[in-house]
Design a protein around this motif. Structure first.
Motif, PDB file in Angstrom:
ATOM      1  N   PHE A  29       0.899  -1.225   0.132  1.00 44.24           N
ATOM      2  CA  PHE A  29       0.042  -0.170   0.000  1.00 44.24           C
ATOM      3  C   PHE A  29       0.813   1.349  -0.009  1.00 44.24           C
ATOM      4  O   PHE A  29       1.842   1.336   0.698  1.00 44.24           O
ATOM      5  N   THR A  30       0.625   2.264  -0.775  1.00 46.98           N
ATOM      6  CA  THR A  30       0.970   3.545  -0.759  1.00 46.98           C
ATOM      7  C   THR A  30       0.027   4.637  -0.607  1.00 46.98           C
ATOM      8  O   THR A  30      -1.014   4.558  -1.378  1.00 46.98           O
ATOM      9  N   GLY A  31       0.059   5.345   0.572  1.00 46.66           N
ATOM     10  CA  GLY A  31      -0.921   6.331   0.828  1.00 46.66           C
ATOM     11  C   GLY A  31      -0.649   6.950   2.280  1.00 46.66           C
ATOM     12  O   GLY A  31       0.245   7.044   2.940  1.00 46.66           O
ATOM     13  N   SER A  32      -1.932   7.251   2.887  1.00 48.21           N
ATOM     14  CA  SER A  32      -1.582   8.151   4.190  1.00 48.21           C
ATOM     15  C   SER A  32      -1.335   7.114   5.296  1.00 48.21           C
ATOM     16  O   SER A  32      -1.799   5.783   5.435  1.00 48.21           O
ATOM     17  N   THR A  33      -0.732   7.659   6.508  1.00 51.02           N
ATOM     18  CA  THR A  33      -0.445   6.972   7.564  1.00 51.02           C
ATOM     19  C   THR A  33      -1.747   6.291   8.123  1.00 51.02           C
ATOM     20  O   THR A  33      -1.528   5.090   8.595  1.00 51.02           O
ATOM     21  N   GLU A  34      -2.543   6.972   8.085  1.00 54.96           N
ATOM     22  CA  GLU A  34      -3.787   6.553   8.821  1.00 54.96           C
ATOM     23  C   GLU A  34      -4.494   5.492   8.317  1.00 54.96           C
ATOM     24  O   GLU A  34      -4.906   4.597   8.910  1.00 54.96           O
ATOM     25  N   ILE A  35      -4.492   5.562   7.141  1.00 54.81           N
ATOM     26  CA  ILE A  35      -5.106   4.301   6.220  1.00 54.81           C
ATOM     27  C   ILE A  35      -4.236   3.265   6.065  1.00 54.81           C
ATOM     28  O   ILE A  35      -4.721   1.886   6.414  1.00 54.81           O
ATOM     29  N   GLY A  36      -2.998   3.457   6.189  1.00 59.20           N
ATOM     30  CA  GLY A  36      -1.961   2.158   6.228  1.00 59.20           C
ATOM     31  C   GLY A  36      -2.036   1.513   7.678  1.00 59.20           C
ATOM     32  O   GLY A  36      -2.054   0.334   7.502  1.00 59.20           O
ATOM     33  N   ARG A  37      -2.207   2.143   8.714  1.00 56.92           N
ATOM     34  CA  ARG A  37      -2.144   1.830   9.933  1.00 56.92           C
ATOM     35  C   ARG A  37      -3.426   0.730   9.990  1.00 56.92           C
ATOM     36  O   ARG A  37      -3.396  -0.377  10.664  1.00 56.92           O
ATOM     37  N   ALA A  38      -4.655   1.233   9.550  1.00 55.63           N
ATOM     38  CA  ALA A  38      -6.013   0.481   9.647  1.00 55.63           C
ATOM     39  C   ALA A  38      -5.678  -0.701   8.692  1.00 55.63           C
ATOM     40  O   ALA A  38      -5.870  -2.010   9.099  1.00 55.63           O
ATOM     41  N   LEU A  39      -5.123  -0.743   7.442  1.00 57.12           N
ATOM     42  CA  LEU A  39      -4.811  -1.920   6.499  1.00 57.12           C
ATOM     43  C   LEU A  39      -3.990  -2.831   7.168  1.00 57.12           C
ATOM     44  O   LEU A  39      -4.468  -4.152   7.285  1.00 57.12           O
ATOM     45  N   ALA A  40      -2.852  -2.348   7.906  1.00 60.54           N
ATOM     46  CA  ALA A  40      -2.111  -3.284   8.403  1.00 60.54           C
ATOM     47  C   ALA A  40      -2.647  -4.098   9.731  1.00 60.54           C
ATOM     48  O   ALA A  40      -2.330  -5.298   9.862  1.00 60.54           O
ATOM     49  N   ALA A  41      -3.638  -3.538  10.252  1.00 58.53           N
ATOM     50  CA  ALA A  41      -4.416  -4.161  11.579  1.00 58.53           C
ATOM     51  C   ALA A  41      -5.173  -5.056  11.047  1.00 58.53           C
ATOM     52  O   ALA A  41      -5.429  -6.126  11.431  1.00 58.53           O
ATOM     53  N   ARG A  42      -5.795  -4.699   9.882  1.00 58.72           N
ATOM     54  CA  ARG A  42      -6.934  -5.896   9.107  1.00 58.72           C
ATOM     55  C   ARG A  42      -5.907  -6.880   8.444  1.00 58.72           C
ATOM     56  O   ARG A  42      -6.315  -8.335   8.582  1.00 58.72           O
ATOM     57  N   ALA A  43      -4.877  -6.616   7.909  1.00 60.37           N
ATOM     58  CA  ALA A  43      -4.302  -7.785   7.490  1.00 60.37           C
ATOM     59  C   ALA A  43      -3.414  -8.627   8.379  1.00 60.37           C
ATOM     60  O   ALA A  43      -3.333 -10.151   8.101  1.00 60.37           O
TER      61      ALA A  43
END
Length: 474
Positions: free
Chosen positions: A217-231
């Protein structure tokens, strides 16, 4: 090749030019069913693609590289219309994007295993490098072509299959990149594109499917943090290239005019909409005046407008929300004592009224209580902050939760090495505003992400290590 060719949903959405507001096309508006079909296709194609020789995978990427260069003019023009950056910058991006195809065409043939000495005479130990599997990729709108090849090229070179969701603002560029991959001979299902105006339901499918073994993923820290948690729920491998808050440090032994010219070029790159753009410009007090004089003069000469027009240096911001953020940051800084040396408001005029334009802006009198001191700006605002000592500026530069890019201007080699080693950032440009290349590792530390893209490290993100122990009769 792409779910978007025969999408399940049948819906479409409209794409607009950020410089004019004009409709420039419609694309498939994929949903969860399309995402499931894309993962099905990627999983089905994985054994065959992983079983291809490295030379076969390399040949496809080499052909894609040639096709991208052949179509560079059309791709650049489309990028300017869809994303807004000046045409010259768009041409540069297409060249950079093609570099990743060429580089990883060669890296495909350099994925080596290892023979490990065993403590037993009747045993042989082998470490094999194999593709991680199906990859889910999410790319941003600010570099709508190069951020795709930076992920797709190493993934397919490694033998992975990939499902990619581009930014909803720039799907047309993504479609043309995938057309090149198709024309280069990439088999069906190896790289699948999902364009959508509503990314959350599509993302849910990609994140929850156990067959998807890697998220990039490339994008904002806020969204990246949420995606990592889901992953984490399905133990996916994760690589994240997130936000930045780059310091640009100018010491008093540097040429202030040269440094100011460099600061102007990189700060207003892509209208400031790049994660490596400086957000805090620190200038040693002894050369502050000549630095500001040159910076203001250079920025004042930057023409704002449609990127297709001759001489335009600063194009539009991507949308109205980005404009509102610029206004908020300037208003907050002004209210807390900052001085606006240049700009500070929306760019107006008959040819700009329908677009998302903001004046190139230079601020001084910045203090730590201002929003702009801590927030990523992602726009054409340059805050200039004086400092006195090396130790002070290193502390100030590191005073951020981000850690992507940083810059140092000095003629003192000892200082350059000393400061570069102390800066808590994944990238340091010493008298260099473009410390990037397809052959070099790109990525950050702290809240700026995990992993690296580019260079040999880039393909490592898509490889697993398998140990094979063989008992040999004596």
């Amino acid at each position: 090749m792409t779910v978007t060719d025969t999408e399940v949903s049948g819906r479409r959405y409209t794409v607009h030019n950020p410089a004019t507001g004009a409709e420039i096309g419609t694309v498939p508006d994929c949903g969860p069913d399309d995402a499931r079909a894309a993962v099905d296709a990627a999983a089905a194609a994985l054994p065959g693609w992983a079983g291809r020789t490295a030379y076969e995978r390399s040949a496809v990427l080499h052909r894609a590289h040639g096709l991208m260069l052949e179509r560079a003019g059309d791709l650049a023009r489309l990028m300017t219309i869809e994303q807004g950056k000046p045409l010259r910058a768009a041409r540069n991006e297409v060249g950079y994007a093609a570099d990743f195809l060429s580089w990883y065409a060669e890296e495909a043939k350099r994925v080596y295993g290892t023979l490990i000495p065993s403590p037993r005479s009747d045993q042989r130990l082998l470490a094999l490098r194999q593709p991680v599997g199906v990859v889910a990729a999410i790319t941003p709108w600010n570099y709508p072509i190069s951020m795709i090849t930076r992920k797709v090229a190493p993934a397919v070179a490694a033998g992975c299959t990939i499902v990619l969701k581009p930014a909803e603002q720039t799907p047309l560029c993504a479609i043309e990149v995938f057309r090149i991959l198709h024309d280069a001979g990439l088999p069906a299902g190896v790289a699948t594109l999902l364009t959508t105006s509503d990314p959350a339901p599509v993302g849910d499918v990609l994140l929850d499917d156990h067959r998807v073994r890697k998220l990039t993923f490339t994008g904002s820290t806020e969204i990246g943090r949420a995606l990592a948690a889901r992953a984490a729920a399905t133990m996916k491998r994760v690589s994240l290239e997130l936000g930045g808050h780059a310091p640009f440090v100018v010491f008093d032994d540097a040429d202030p005019k040269h440094a100011a010219k460099g600061a102007a070029l990189v700060k207003f790159l892509n209208a400031g909409q790049a994660c490596i753009c400086p957000n805090r410009i620190y200038v040693q007090r002894g050369i502050l005046e000549p630095f500001l004089e040159t910076l203001v003069a250079r920025v004042a000469g930057m023409r704002v407008g449609d990127g297709l027009a001759d001489g335009v240096a600063v194009g539009p911001l991507i949308d109205e929300a980005a404009l509102a953020k610029m206004e908020r940051q300037v208003a907050d800084a002004r209210a807390k004592g900052a001085e606006v040396l240049l700009g500070g408001a929306r760019a107006t005029g008959d040819d700009l009224a329908a677009g998302h334009f903001f004046q190139p802006t230079v601020l001084t009198g910045i203090t730590r209580d201002m929003d702009i001191y801590h927030e990523e700006t992602f726009g054409p605002i340059a805050p200039v902050i004086p400092f006195d000592t090396e130790a002070e500026v290193v502390e100030l530069a590191n005073d951020t939760r981000y850690g992507l890019a940083s810059y140092v201007y000095t003629r003192d080699l000892d200082r350059a090495v000393r400061v570069a080693e102390q800066l808590q950032f994944g990238i340091v440009g010493v008298n260099d505003i473009n410390p990037t290349a397809a052959a070099a590792p790109f990525g950050g530390v702290k809240d700026s992400g995990l992993g690296r893209e580019g260079g040999p490290a880039g393909i490592e993100e898509y490889l697993d290590t398998k140990l094979v122990g063989i008992s040999v009769a004596r």
